[in-house]
Design a protein around this motif. Sequence first.
Motif, mmCIF file in Angstrom:
data_model
loop_
_atom_site.group_PDB
_atom_site.id
_atom_site.type_symbol
_atom_site.label_atom_id
_atom_site.label_comp_id
_atom_site.label_asym_id
_atom_site.label_seq_id
_atom_site.Cartn_x
_atom_site.Cartn_y
_atom_site.Cartn_z
ATOM 1 N N ASN A 285 34.752 93.063 -9.240
ATOM 2 C CA ASN A 285 36.080 92.453 -9.312
ATOM 3 C C ASN A 285 36.717 92.304 -7.935
ATOM 4 O O ASN A 285 37.853 92.710 -7.693
ATOM 5 C CB ASN A 285 36.994 93.269 -10.235
ATOM 6 C CG ASN A 285 36.424 93.396 -11.633
ATOM 7 O OD1 ASN A 285 35.954 92.409 -12.197
ATOM 8 N ND2 ASN A 285 36.436 94.586 -12.188
ATOM 9 N N ALA B 182 37.681 89.696 -4.694
ATOM 10 C CA ALA B 182 38.001 88.319 -4.330
ATOM 11 C C ALA B 182 37.986 88.204 -2.812
ATOM 12 O O ALA B 182 38.266 89.184 -2.108
ATOM 13 C CB ALA B 182 39.369 87.921 -4.875
ATOM 14 N N ASP C 156 40.382 91.445 -7.213
ATOM 15 C CA ASP C 156 40.645 90.218 -7.967
ATOM 16 C C ASP C 156 42.088 90.158 -8.477
ATOM 17 O O ASP C 156 42.713 89.101 -8.492
ATOM 18 C CB ASP C 156 39.710 90.147 -9.193
ATOM 19 C CG ASP C 156 38.561 89.178 -8.988
ATOM 20 O OD1 ASP C 156 38.581 88.426 -8.004
ATOM 21 O OD2 ASP C 156 37.644 89.183 -9.819
ATOM 22 N N ILE D 176 44.705 88.648 -5.966
ATOM 23 C CA ILE D 176 44.418 87.419 -5.230
ATOM 24 C C ILE D 176 45.563 86.406 -5.284
ATOM 25 O O ILE D 176 45.895 85.774 -4.277
ATOM 26 C CB ILE D 176 43.082 86.782 -5.700
ATOM 27 C CG1 ILE D 176 42.657 85.659 -4.755
ATOM 28 C CG2 ILE D 176 43.170 86.324 -7.128
ATOM 29 C CD1 ILE D 176 42.325 86.104 -3.361
ATOM 30 N N SER E 293 40.699 80.978 -1.387
ATOM 31 C CA SER E 293 40.385 82.158 -2.190
ATOM 32 C C SER E 293 39.188 81.906 -3.092
ATOM 33 O O SER E 293 38.946 80.785 -3.523
ATOM 34 C CB SER E 293 41.583 82.568 -3.045
ATOM 35 O OG SER E 293 41.871 81.569 -4.006
ATOM 36 N N GLU E 294 38.433 82.964 -3.332
ATOM 37 C CA GLU E 294 37.295 82.923 -4.260
ATOM 38 C C GLU E 294 37.324 84.189 -5.105
ATOM 39 O O GLU E 294 37.498 85.287 -4.570
ATOM 40 C CB GLU E 294 35.971 82.869 -3.501
ATOM 41 C CG GLU E 294 35.747 81.615 -2.698
ATOM 42 C CD GLU E 294 34.431 81.701 -1.931
ATOM 43 O OE1 GLU E 294 33.378 81.612 -2.579
ATOM 44 O OE2 GLU E 294 34.477 81.860 -0.706
ATOM 45 N N LYS E 295 37.132 84.029 -6.418
ATOM 46 C CA LYS E 295 37.185 85.180 -7.325
ATOM 47 C C LYS E 295 35.805 85.459 -7.930
ATOM 48 O O LYS E 295 34.833 84.796 -7.630
ATOM 49 C CB LYS E 295 38.195 84.917 -8.439
ATOM 50 C CG LYS E 295 39.637 84.796 -7.963
ATOM 51 C CD LYS E 295 40.601 84.585 -9.119
ATOM 52 C CE LYS E 295 40.749 85.824 -9.973
ATOM 53 N NZ LYS E 295 41.779 85.675 -11.021
ATOM 54 N N ASN E 296 35.779 86.491 -8.779
ATOM 55 C CA ASN E 296 34.568 86.877 -9.520
ATOM 56 C C ASN E 296 33.401 87.206 -8.594
ATOM 57 O O ASN E 296 32.272 86.758 -8.794
ATOM 58 C CB ASN E 296 34.174 85.773 -10.500
ATOM 59 C CG ASN E 296 35.238 85.517 -11.538
ATOM 60 O OD1 ASN E 296 35.800 86.458 -12.093
ATOM 61 N ND2 ASN E 296 35.535 84.255 -11.809
ATOM 62 N N LYS F 76 29.534 88.129 -8.775
ATOM 63 C CA LYS F 76 29.584 89.269 -9.693
ATOM 64 C C LYS F 76 28.444 89.249 -10.705
ATOM 65 O O LYS F 76 27.909 90.291 -11.081
ATOM 66 C CB LYS F 76 30.937 89.245 -10.416
ATOM 67 C CG LYS F 76 31.201 90.398 -11.358
ATOM 68 C CD LYS F 76 32.579 90.238 -11.989
ATOM 69 C CE LYS F 76 32.837 91.277 -13.057
ATOM 70 N NZ LYS F 76 34.169 91.090 -13.677
#
Length: 814
Positions: A312, A314, A362, A365, A390-393, A443
Amino acid sequence: MQVLKFGGTSVANSKNISLVKDIVGQLKKGKTVVVVSALGGVTDLLIESASLASKQLDAYASILKKIEDRHIKTIKELIPIKRQSRVLSRIKSELNTLETLLEGAFLIGEITPKLSDKIVSFGELLSSFIISEYFISDGMNAVYKDSRELIITNEVYGKAAVDFSKTDSNCRAFFKKVPESTIVLGGFIASSENGNATTLGRGGSDYSSAIIAAAVQATELQIWTDVSGMFTANPKLVKQARAIPHISYEEAMELSHFGAKVLYSPTIQPVLAKDINIVIKNTFEPEAEGTLITKTQNEKGKSVRGISHIENIALLSLEGPGMVGIPGISKRFFEVLSQAEISVVLITQASSEHSICVGISDADIEKAVAVVNAAFEYEIERGKIQPVISEKNLAIIALVGDNMKSHQGLSGKMFSTLGRNNVNIRVIAQGASERNISAVIDKSDVKKALNALHEEFFEENIKQLNLFVMGVGNVGSKFLKQVHQQKKYLKDNLKLNIRIIGMSNSRKMIFDESGIPLKYWEEQLNNGEKANREKFMSRVKELNYRNSIFVDNTASSEVSETYNTYLRNSISVVTCNKIACSSAFENYSELKQLARKYNAPFLFETNVGAGLPIIDTLKHLIVSGDKVLKIQAVLSGSLNFVFNNFNDQTTFHDVVKQAQEEGYTEPDPKIDLSGVDVMRKILILARESGNELEIEDIANNSFLPKESLATKNNTEFFASLKKNEAAFQKLYKTAAEANSKLKYVAQFENGKASVGLQQIPKGHDFYNLEGSDNIVLFYTERYPNQPMIIKGAGAGADVTASGIFADIIRIGNF
């Protein structure tokens, strides 16, 4: 003096608490401090009840009732009846106070950090008192002590900072005078100098025990949990992970920072300065060695000590030409995150100063993007800095070890291992101490990455191959038998561990993440779920195992159409199905390109010659610089079997039927007898020689009557063979009169290919070809006159299965 801490799972119920009592009771004489967490799950229930109360939802009362029932049940199961009254009275009094606090939150419709700490602290207050009374009732020389009277903090609720001067003084004074040999305290909880309840944040019980151990100069701090120490990787994700017997403080801190939940990294700080050893032990396996944590560890030669990860995550990236050479950009960036109470877990910056990238939770973010864009609004408007990206996961995966700095090439080994398994690396970071190498990855790739790295660094070079098998009929069942038979040999001699994870036939399919037991696979498959190609493929992709191989033992065109999807997901393909490689050249070429692009081998040795190394030999000739001039071959084991057994004493129908029953032909024998199967084979060899050819380009001089070629099913086909027996006998008689034998020959030369029945005279290489054997003659620039000859059994389930098996071993040895 020893300090022992028992976590929530260790005190989750009366059965577990009795194990705790046995462990404490077996210790050597001397004072022992026992620090306990709340009963397993109670802290979460307290937080939930407080949240519901603050929202003025009556459901908080049912949560409170659940908490009450848990504790009363534990008392009744642990404490003798004659002593229960006093204990129950104390616990009910505390629960009444808790109820009053929750009612207050309900009435005002909110909860402050101060009130939250007071509510959450009841978990440890209740558990520590009950456990101390249980110890006393069982005859132990024990006493209860409220931790709030010992550990003093500031009033930053939720994560209070300890006043070590006052705390140390309190602890030394109390433990010096207390006469009892066992003192039970609650972890996690403390109080401010003004007497307000505070908590020590995540990992607070571990931290409490370390604070007390440091204050009293304990001989050892033991942390008892539900695993047997710190592991080389998360054992829930990596089944081969094992406990690390000895590790340094710094290594333990790095591993715990990167997600090793058995220990919370701030725990180590108080004991680090006092050089007090820590031991991680398993409450449920007290005889297990566990992990010893000391100032230094002396296991030489061990470069990587563990692999850990944080999920989790980011990424937040600030970049733009206006950052280059401008002092203070980094300061402003980190300051605004700090002011927003956003914790940074990873930092990397380009040497050009063009960008800064950080890893955060995460959950933070959206807030981070807003505050950073607001802080750099001026520069963004003028185009000097781009809006934050931004980048998640994502997740962070890290190698940890004190000795990593003295071993060259670890980074390369780590990244090449991830690359081979198509794990894309977003960001790389390495501390100046060289104690860890971190990478940010998707992830969804965490399990695959952990297992691949663990295999590379800890498993004595044993490589695990995870197979997904489609088709378990004649060839498939032989293949599974061979895998089962050779499993131990491969592991002992080739360091390959082959597991069948998924399996399907046309009716049923099964999956077993620990590996399908091949001794009982038929029974398990019969009890499996309904077969579905799309669901099968989705499950393979979802599992996302390293070294995944899709094995196609079918002759299905629909299955062959899935190869590109498997390859795009870095899943290797091994097949005896000739349809894909003899399909349109564009498709054949795409499959080869996908295999290279995604580092997923696409092997089909059994497409030509079953288990004979025909394609592999051809590949070696080509890559070594040789050029194929001509190929002559008998490539159909089934047709060779048919014409070797057909004569004027037999019928053509009976011989073909025998070939089908013995597994020499395809399920539809017309594919073999029409020449289509041989066309596919010579096409594949021509393509593997470097020629662009389509199946329509191959001349097929068929010996079958048009009536046989026009049939729509096996029944019609075999009936047509009976009807045209005279024509087949004429073929035989003509060849016999010429002192020749009938062989179905494939040829490729000067860019042209053909297949057809030929009369082979005595003295020819094909004349004495027996049974179902195949033979291939490669005329090349190096072998222009005397060809390279490959000859042997070219049909049959056993040899085809062995060819598939050989391809899998080739992948294992890549």
